[in-house]
Motif scaffolding. Structure first.
Motif, PDB file in Angstrom:
ATOM      1  N   TYR A 257      -1.828  -2.366  -4.147  1.00  0.00           N
ATOM      2  CA  TYR A 257      -2.018  -1.079  -4.129  1.00  0.00           C
ATOM      3  C   TYR A 257      -0.718  -0.299  -3.291  1.00  0.00           C
ATOM      4  CZ  TYR A 257      -6.688  -1.799  -6.124  1.00  0.00           C
ATOM      5  OH  TYR A 257      -7.768  -2.172  -6.800  1.00  0.00           O
ATOM      6  N   VAL A 258      -0.168   0.705  -4.185  1.00  0.00           N
ATOM      7  CA  VAL A 258       0.803   1.315  -3.657  1.00  0.00           C
ATOM      8  C   VAL A 258       0.235   2.882  -3.583  1.00  0.00           C
ATOM      9  CG1 VAL A 258       3.199   2.316  -3.890  1.00  0.00           C
ATOM     10  CG2 VAL A 258       2.712   0.101  -4.799  1.00  0.00           C
ATOM     11  N   PHE A 259       0.042   3.238  -2.361  1.00  0.00           N
ATOM     12  CA  PHE A 259      -0.605   4.400  -2.123  1.00  0.00           C
ATOM     13  C   PHE A 259       0.362   5.642  -1.860  1.00  0.00           C
ATOM     14  CE2 PHE A 259      -4.323   1.351  -0.587  1.00  0.00           C
ATOM     15  CZ  PHE A 259      -5.071   1.865  -1.556  1.00  0.00           C
ATOM     16  N   GLY A 260       0.421   6.607  -2.565  1.00  0.00           N
ATOM     17  CA  GLY A 260       1.261   7.517  -2.426  1.00  0.00           C
ATOM     18  C   GLY A 260       0.804   8.819  -1.515  1.00  0.00           C
ATOM     19  N   PRO A 261       1.935   9.790  -1.243  1.00  0.00           N
ATOM     20  CA  PRO A 261       1.537  10.910  -0.184  1.00  0.00           C
ATOM     21  C   PRO A 261       0.173  11.774  -0.753  1.00  0.00           C
ATOM     22  CG  PRO A 261       3.759  10.826  -1.052  1.00  0.00           C
ATOM     23  CD  PRO A 261       2.886  10.106  -1.953  1.00  0.00           C
ATOM     24  N   GLY A 262      -0.192  12.462   0.401  1.00  0.00           N
ATOM     25  CA  GLY A 262      -1.184  13.413   0.142  1.00  0.00           C
ATOM     26  C   GLY A 262      -2.676  13.189   0.656  1.00  0.00           C
ATOM     27  N   SER A 263      -3.359  14.176   0.969  1.00  0.00           N
ATOM     28  CA  SER A 263      -4.513  14.040   1.546  1.00  0.00           C
ATOM     29  C   SER A 263      -5.789  13.173   0.697  1.00  0.00           C
ATOM     30  CB  SER A 263      -5.334  15.438   2.089  1.00  0.00           C
ATOM     31  OG  SER A 263      -5.244  16.429   0.913  1.00  0.00           O
ATOM     32  N   THR A 264      -5.700  13.602  -0.519  1.00  0.00           N
ATOM     33  CA  THR A 264      -6.461  12.942  -1.356  1.00  0.00           C
ATOM     34  C   THR A 264      -6.420  11.674  -1.433  1.00  0.00           C
ATOM     35  OG1 THR A 264      -6.208  14.609  -3.005  1.00  0.00           O
ATOM     36  CG2 THR A 264      -7.608  12.781  -3.785  1.00  0.00           C
ATOM     37  N   VAL A 265      -5.074  10.855  -1.440  1.00  0.00           N
ATOM     38  CA  VAL A 265      -4.964   9.510  -1.393  1.00  0.00           C
ATOM     39  C   VAL A 265      -5.204   9.015   0.038  1.00  0.00           C
ATOM     40  CG1 VAL A 265      -3.404   7.737  -1.823  1.00  0.00           C
ATOM     41  CG2 VAL A 265      -3.303   9.656  -3.370  1.00  0.00           C
ATOM     42  N   GLY A 266      -4.625   9.658   0.850  1.00  0.00           N
ATOM     43  CA  GLY A 266      -5.061   9.283   2.418  1.00  0.00           C
ATOM     44  C   GLY A 266      -6.614   9.086   2.620  1.00  0.00           C
ATOM     45  N   ALA A 267      -7.363   9.780   1.817  1.00  0.00           N
ATOM     46  CA  ALA A 267      -9.024   9.700   2.162  1.00  0.00           C
ATOM     47  C   ALA A 267      -9.385   8.417   1.541  1.00  0.00           C
ATOM     48  CB  ALA A 267      -9.694  10.781   1.627  1.00  0.00           C
ATOM     49  N   ILE A 268      -8.713   8.092   0.441  1.00  0.00           N
ATOM     50  CA  ILE A 268      -8.777   6.608   0.136  1.00  0.00           C
ATOM     51  C   ILE A 268      -8.498   5.501   0.958  1.00  0.00           C
ATOM     52  CG2 ILE A 268      -8.457   4.927  -1.836  1.00  0.00           C
ATOM     53  CD1 ILE A 268      -8.032   7.430  -3.702  1.00  0.00           C
ATOM     54  N   GLU A 269      -7.361   5.624   1.411  1.00  0.00           N
ATOM     55  CA  GLU A 269      -6.737   4.806   2.498  1.00  0.00           C
ATOM     56  C   GLU A 269      -7.759   4.664   3.715  1.00  0.00           C
ATOM     57  OE1 GLU A 269      -2.301   4.262   3.032  1.00  0.00           O
ATOM     58  OE2 GLU A 269      -2.355   6.336   2.230  1.00  0.00           O
ATOM     59  N   ARG A 270      -8.206   5.890   4.207  1.00  0.00           N
ATOM     60  CA  ARG A 270      -9.087   5.975   5.384  1.00  0.00           C
ATOM     61  C   ARG A 270     -10.347   5.216   5.083  1.00  0.00           C
ATOM     62  NH1 ARG A 270      -6.341  10.613   6.600  1.00  0.00           N
ATOM     63  NH2 ARG A 270      -7.768  11.836   5.140  1.00  0.00           N
ATOM     64  N   GLU A 271     -10.915   5.173   3.785  1.00  0.00           N
ATOM     65  CA  GLU A 271     -12.307   4.711   3.375  1.00  0.00           C
ATOM     66  C   GLU A 271     -11.967   3.031   3.292  1.00  0.00           C
ATOM     67  OE1 GLU A 271     -16.091   4.987   2.134  1.00  0.00           O
ATOM     68  OE2 GLU A 271     -14.692   6.487   2.715  1.00  0.00           O
ATOM     69  N   LEU A 272     -10.683   2.694   3.077  1.00  0.00           N
ATOM     70  CA  LEU A 272     -10.332   1.212   3.251  1.00  0.00           C
ATOM     71  C   LEU A 272     -10.093   0.726   4.740  1.00  0.00           C
ATOM     72  CD1 LEU A 272      -8.249   0.997  -0.248  1.00  0.00           C
ATOM     73  CD2 LEU A 272     -10.727   0.083   0.348  1.00  0.00           C
ATOM     74  N   GLU A 273     -10.209   1.577   5.625  1.00  0.00           N
ATOM     75  CA  GLU A 273      -9.817   1.336   6.997  1.00  0.00           C
ATOM     76  C   GLU A 273      -8.289   1.197   7.101  1.00  0.00           C
ATOM     77  OE1 GLU A 273     -12.487  -1.864   8.415  1.00  0.00           O
ATOM     78  OE2 GLU A 273     -14.115  -0.656   8.006  1.00  0.00           O
ATOM     79  N   ILE A 274      -7.762   2.020   6.312  1.00  0.00           N
ATOM     80  CA  ILE A 274      -6.008   1.856   6.745  1.00  0.00           C
ATOM     81  C   ILE A 274      -5.891   3.307   7.273  1.00  0.00           C
ATOM     82  CG2 ILE A 274      -3.853   2.094   5.422  1.00  0.00           C
ATOM     83  CD1 ILE A 274      -5.352   0.842   2.986  1.00  0.00           C
ATOM     84  N   ASP A 275      -4.987   3.255   8.283  1.00  0.00           N
ATOM     85  CA  ASP A 275      -4.551   4.529   8.911  1.00  0.00           C
ATOM     86  C   ASP A 275      -3.162   5.177   8.204  1.00  0.00           C
ATOM     87  OD1 ASP A 275      -3.792   6.641  10.475  1.00  0.00           O
ATOM     88  OD2 ASP A 275      -2.568   5.288  12.124  1.00  0.00           O
ATOM     89  N   PRO A 276      -3.445   5.895   7.251  1.00  0.00           N
ATOM     90  CA  PRO A 276      -2.345   6.232   6.133  1.00  0.00           C
ATOM     91  C   PRO A 276      -1.135   7.082   7.030  1.00  0.00           C
ATOM     92  CG  PRO A 276      -4.293   7.956   6.269  1.00  0.00           C
ATOM     93  CD  PRO A 276      -4.529   6.888   7.047  1.00  0.00           C
ATOM     94  N   SER A 277       0.108   6.489   6.544  1.00  0.00           N
ATOM     95  CA  SER A 277       1.279   7.199   6.954  1.00  0.00           C
ATOM     96  C   SER A 277       1.387   8.679   6.541  1.00  0.00           C
ATOM     97  CB  SER A 277       2.584   6.554   6.606  1.00  0.00           C
ATOM     98  OG  SER A 277       2.432   6.490   5.244  1.00  0.00           O
TER      99      SER A 277
END
Length: 386
Positions: A257-277
């Motif tokens: 998965y390539v996660f782009g910038p932004g708060s919406t995608v960041g919320a998905i990353e946090r749900e996956l226990e990723i600390d979004p850049s």
């Protein structure tokens, strides 16, 4: 329109694909990372679009990569009215006209855009030269910083109602003075018949790189009225918790998965226990972050099939690719077999259509059409990419 002035910021956007989220104060670092200029080619695209519709327009420009080369490549014979000055100390009072003995067709001067050294003062001096010639439009190529430079000169000239129009080439574009694409800029310049006031905004790039958006209104300027002038960037505050939870439940751990910038995608990353850049691009597969705050080259190094790109459109503008996420380049898009666009319903309510501007027309054309955008845990909405 009888005449226009064209000025190009040759380094605009160079920091995008290499993960710098802007070029202000980062030019040498961008070059060290292998960044390539994008503004000159986007200038040519806009000017070719203009030339098809208005080949007889008189074009004033600055020398070399600040406009002259692109104008000539598009089929015009420009009038060069400004030459960049080597001595930065003299730029504030720089002469705005080419010396009478100078041959404007002489292109033997160094004009490699990868090493061109021009400044904001050069841009301002060129625009002053255009206004002295009473141009009908100032067409500039760059990002928000360049827009501020052009607007500053327009506001200096009290009573001057000359409109400005931007060809988008920067990493961040928060102002509402840009055409949606370079080709749109050429068409608008050729066909507009009136102008209306719009906003020039800019942000603190250092804060932006740390994940904080500090947007500030810098000027109100006249801009051609056209449907393909983009809106100001808006930040949606709608909750995306259910969307993020639904997406995370359906993640295929065999996918990259390539996660782009932004708060919406960041919320998905946090749900996956990723600390979004902060406002960066992250690459993840089966519980492991393969690249964080990645440049284009970093993404390509770790991207394995099958692969999904996850992006959210910019609020108020609707850009899916080509604004703030240049790291997700045409090469990255071609390597992915799936693109997921996510956005809250509130954000989509403020967007008439989605846009793409990847620098690759074939990729853009492939992405156009109706797209299903995920808006919640179980809900989607069809939105057209134009």
């Amino acid at each position: 329109m009888d005449s226009l002035g064209v000025v190009v910021n040759p380094i605009a956007g160079m920091g995008g694909r290499v993960g710098l989220k802007g070029t202000d104060g980062k030019l040498e670092e961008a070059r060290r990372r292998g960044a390539e200029p994008r503004a000159p080619e986007r200038a040519r695209e806009a000017l070719r679009s203009l030339h098809r519709r208005a080949p007889g327009v008189t074009v004033y420009t600055a020398a070399g990569v600040m406009g002259e080369r692109a104008v000539r490549d598009a089929g015009y014979e420009p009038i060069v009215v400004y030459e960049p000055t080597a001595d930065d100390a003299d730029l504030a009072d720089a002469t705005v006209s080419v010396d009478a003995d100078t041959d404007p067709s002489d292109t033997s001067r160094p004009v490699d855009p990868a090493t061109a050294e021009t400044t904001a003062a050069d841009t301002r001096a060129a625009v002053r030269a255009f206004l002295e010639r009473d141009v009908d439009l100032v067409l500039f190529v760059g990002g928000d910083g360049t827009a501020v430079d052009v607007a500053d000169v327009l506001e200096e000239s009290e009573g001057d109602e000359t409109p400005m129009l931007g060809v988008p080439a920067g990493v961040k574009i928060y102002s509402s003075v840009f055409a949606v694409t370079p080709a749109d800029a050429g068409r608008i310049a050729a066909e507009f018949d009136r102008a209306a006031d719009r906003e020039v905004n800019d942000i603190d790039e250092d804060a932006y790189r740390e994940g904080e958006v500090r947007s500030q209104l810098e000027a109100i300027v006249p801009v051609p009225v056209a449907p393909d002038v983009q809106s100001s960037k808006q930040v949606s505050s709608g909750s995306v918790d259910s969307l993020a939870a639904g997406f995370a439940r359906e993640v295929d751990r065999e996918r990259t998965y390539v996660f782009g910038p932004g708060s919406t995608v960041g919320a998905i990353e946090r749900e996956l226990e990723i600390d979004p850049s902060p406002l960066g691009v992250d690459v993840w597969r089966d519980g492991e972050v393969l690249a964080r705050d990645a440049a284009e080259s970093d993404i390509l190094d770790v991207l394995e099939a099958p692969a999904t790109i996850v992006v959210s459109p910019i609020g108020g503008q609707g850009f899916v690719f080509g604004r703030g996420n240049h790291q997700i380049s045409p090469a990255v898009i071609e390597r992915a077999d799936e693109i997921e666009v996510v956005a809250s319903g509130e954000k989509l309510d403020g967007i008439d259509a989605l846009h793409v501007d990847t620098d690759d027309e074939a990729i853009d054309e492939e992405l156009r059409g109706w797209l299903r955008v995920r808006t919640g845990r179980f809900t989607t909405r069809l939105v057209k990419v134009v």
